[in-house]
Scaffold this motif. Structure first.
Motif, PDB file in Angstrom:
ATOM      1  N   THR A  13      -4.502  49.890  94.084  1.00  0.00           N
ATOM      2  CA  THR A  13      -3.038  49.452  94.191  1.00  0.00           C
ATOM      3  C   THR A  13      -2.305  49.961  92.996  1.00  0.00           C
ATOM      4  N   GLU A  16       3.837  47.876  90.444  1.00  0.00           N
ATOM      5  CA  GLU A  16       5.376  47.533  90.819  1.00  0.00           C
ATOM      6  C   GLU A  16       6.353  47.544  89.490  1.00  0.00           C
ATOM      7  N   THR A  18      10.607  48.114  88.359  1.00  0.00           N
ATOM      8  CA  THR A  18      12.095  47.681  88.843  1.00  0.00           C
ATOM      9  C   THR A  18      12.702  47.702  87.462  1.00  0.00           C
ATOM     10  N   ALA A  38       7.504  45.348  85.447  1.00  0.00           N
ATOM     11  CA  ALA A  38       6.415  45.976  85.696  1.00  0.00           C
ATOM     12  C   ALA A  38       5.340  44.977  85.933  1.00  0.00           C
ATOM     13  N   SER A  39       4.722  45.088  86.994  1.00  0.00           N
ATOM     14  CA  SER A  39       3.508  44.166  86.882  1.00  0.00           C
ATOM     15  C   SER A  39       2.349  45.042  87.866  1.00  0.00           C
ATOM     16  N   ASP A  40       1.140  44.700  87.827  1.00  0.00           N
ATOM     17  CA  ASP A  40       0.040  45.305  88.390  1.00  0.00           C
ATOM     18  C   ASP A  40      -1.143  44.260  88.476  1.00  0.00           C
ATOM     19  N   ASP A  87      -0.864  51.980  85.532  1.00  0.00           N
ATOM     20  CA  ASP A  87      -1.704  50.668  85.289  1.00  0.00           C
ATOM     21  C   ASP A  87      -3.089  50.982  84.614  1.00  0.00           C
ATOM     22  N   ALA A  93       3.386  54.389  89.680  1.00  0.00           N
ATOM     23  CA  ALA A  93       4.641  54.176  90.784  1.00  0.00           C
ATOM     24  C   ALA A  93       5.737  54.272  89.921  1.00  0.00           C
ATOM     25  N   SER A  95       9.999  53.645  89.911  1.00  0.00           N
ATOM     26  CA  SER A  95      11.348  52.676  90.290  1.00  0.00           C
ATOM     27  C   SER A  95      12.002  53.341  91.151  1.00  0.00           C
ATOM     28  N   GLU A  96      12.783  52.452  91.848  1.00  0.00           N
ATOM     29  CA  GLU A  96      13.974  53.121  92.525  1.00  0.00           C
ATOM     30  C   GLU A  96      14.830  53.958  91.663  1.00  0.00           C
TER      31      GLU A  96
END
Length: 107
Positions: A13, A16, A18, A38-40, A87, A93, A95-96
């Protein structure tokens, strides 16, 4: 070494991420602070700033995440920035993208 415990399944996973500031379409100059969330599920190791698809080497490993981008080393114009989150397992990952216009004419 053997154990009776079932091994953890591999974490696939990605985190995330932003960008929270500055907003898309903003004009920026001099040193700009890029903030993000950010989170994971296993934990975030670091976040890293990328400009026009190239890493800047600017990173932060502690919350709240903020990255100081020195725009004076760039020509005036439009730039696409993303923040990449990593992570603790090695997943990443992006961000946009946020488009910023650098204008250091008054600096």
């Amino acid at each position: 070494f053997t154990t009776c415990e079932e091994p953890d399944k591999e974490d696939t996973t990605p985190p995330e991420i932003t960008i929270t500031s500055p907003q898309n379409g903003s004009n920026v100059s001099e040193i700009v602070t890029i903030t993000c969330m950010a989170s994971d599920n296993k934990g975030v190791e670091k976040v890293e700033l990328w400009v026009n698809g190239v890493t800047t080497g600017i990173a932060d490993s502690t919350e709240p995440y903020s990255l100081d981008w020195n725009t004076t080393t760039y020509e005036d114009g439009s730039y696409s920035i993303i923040v990449r989150a990593y992570d603790t397992i090695g997943n990443s990952a992006d961000s946009e993208a946020v488009t910023l216009t650098v204008d250091n004419t008054k600096s």
